[in-house]
Motif scaffolding. Structure first.
Motif, mmCIF file in Angstrom:
data_model
loop_
_atom_site.group_PDB
_atom_site.id
_atom_site.type_symbol
_atom_site.label_atom_id
_atom_site.label_comp_id
_atom_site.label_asym_id
_atom_site.label_seq_id
_atom_site.Cartn_x
_atom_site.Cartn_y
_atom_site.Cartn_z
ATOM 1 N N ILE A 1 0.725 -1.119 -0.511
ATOM 2 C CA ILE A 1 -0.386 0.078 -0.081
ATOM 3 C C ILE A 1 0.870 0.925 0.296
ATOM 4 O O ILE A 1 1.766 1.049 0.561
ATOM 5 C CB ILE A 1 -0.942 0.108 1.180
ATOM 6 N N GLN B 1 -2.556 5.649 2.168
ATOM 7 C CA GLN B 1 -3.490 4.945 3.066
ATOM 8 C C GLN B 1 -4.371 6.607 3.740
ATOM 9 O O GLN B 1 -3.532 6.679 4.653
ATOM 10 C CB GLN B 1 -3.573 3.692 3.003
ATOM 11 N N PHE C 1 -0.244 -5.106 3.088
ATOM 12 C CA PHE C 1 -0.259 -5.976 2.070
ATOM 13 C C PHE C 1 -0.425 -7.222 2.374
ATOM 14 O O PHE C 1 0.452 -7.656 3.017
ATOM 15 C CB PHE C 1 0.519 -5.903 0.934
ATOM 16 N N LEU D 1 -4.937 -4.742 2.024
ATOM 17 C CA LEU D 1 -5.186 -5.144 0.786
ATOM 18 C C LEU D 1 -4.781 -6.725 0.777
ATOM 19 O O LEU D 1 -3.259 -7.463 0.576
ATOM 20 C CB LEU D 1 -4.104 -4.577 -0.336
ATOM 21 N N PHE E 1 -10.365 -5.639 -0.829
ATOM 22 C CA PHE E 1 -10.175 -4.308 -0.201
ATOM 23 C C PHE E 1 -11.498 -4.866 0.704
ATOM 24 O O PHE E 1 -12.395 -4.371 0.131
ATOM 25 C CB PHE E 1 -9.787 -3.171 -0.973
ATOM 26 N N HIS F 1 -7.108 3.681 -0.807
ATOM 27 C CA HIS F 1 -5.458 3.643 -0.531
ATOM 28 C C HIS F 1 -5.624 2.972 -1.552
ATOM 29 O O HIS F 1 -6.255 2.675 -3.212
ATOM 30 C CB HIS F 1 -5.648 2.109 -0.024
ATOM 31 N N TRP G 1 -8.305 2.440 -4.834
ATOM 32 C CA TRP G 1 -10.028 2.428 -3.876
ATOM 33 C C TRP G 1 -10.543 2.353 -2.884
ATOM 34 O O TRP G 1 -9.547 2.560 -1.848
ATOM 35 C CB TRP G 1 -9.639 0.356 -4.125
#
Length: 183
Positions: A25, A28, A34, A55, A94, A101, A162
């Motif tokens: 990431i 964010q 991750f 994520l 997500f 993020h 997203w």
């Protein structure tokens, strides 16, 4: 001769494995990281089963010879991965309560296409084949304002931007046969 080519292709499809190799990431408004999930242990995905700022990615069915074309939302200009292509499937999501993020996911083979909406995800569920329980499948895909793209300079990376809320954002990524796994 054709019979041997088909048998060779099937042997490759059953022995090689294209995988998620990493991710991160980059920016964010939460505190996630991750996470690559291991499908050897059963879990459920969807319907707010995670509710955090991470994520996530996991590998689905690997190196399958497509017996019919697969339509994708992002990737090939025609929007289709052709019949006869060997693909590996990966699930990226997500499941935030209310976060945004920007990050990436890397694979060990080039990305061929991405199913990013309900219709294409449903049509490609036959490539899941894991111990994962997919719930609230009618809510999968991306919402307006969410973006995913294949890196122009690195075809083995996708980027996501997203904004997650209930039930989250979900996509399926198709990669090519992994040459590294065959060595």
């Amino acid at each position: 001769m054709i019979r041997y080519v088909v048998l060779f292709a099937l042997a490759l499809a059953n022995t090689a494995s294209a995988t998620v190799t990493g991710g991160a990431i980059v920016e964010q408004n939460g505190y996630g990281t991750f996470v690559k999930l291991d499908t050897d242990e059963p879990f459920a995905v969807g319907a707010d089963t995670f509710d955090d700022d991470n994520l996530y990615a996991f590998d689905e069915d690997q190196n399958i010879l497509l017996v019919e074309p697969v339509r994708v939302d992002i990737g090939d200009e025609d929007g289709v991965i052709p019949q006869g292509t060997v693909v590996a499937s990966h699930y990226i999501f997500f499941d935030s309560l209310a976060g945004t993020h920007y990050g990436y996911v890397d694979f060990d083979a080039p990305v061929l296409g991405i199913a990013a909406f309900q219709e294409t995800m449903f049509a490609t569920d036959f490539l899941a084949n894991t111990s994962v329980d997919y719930i609230s499948i009618e809510l999968r895909g991306l919402e307006p304002g969410d973006y995913v793209w294949i890196d122009e300079d690195n075809p083995q990376r996708i980027w996501v931007y997203w904004a997650g809320s209930s039930p989250g954002d979900y996509i399926r990524v198709f990669t090519a046969l992994s040459a590294a796994a065959m060595m």
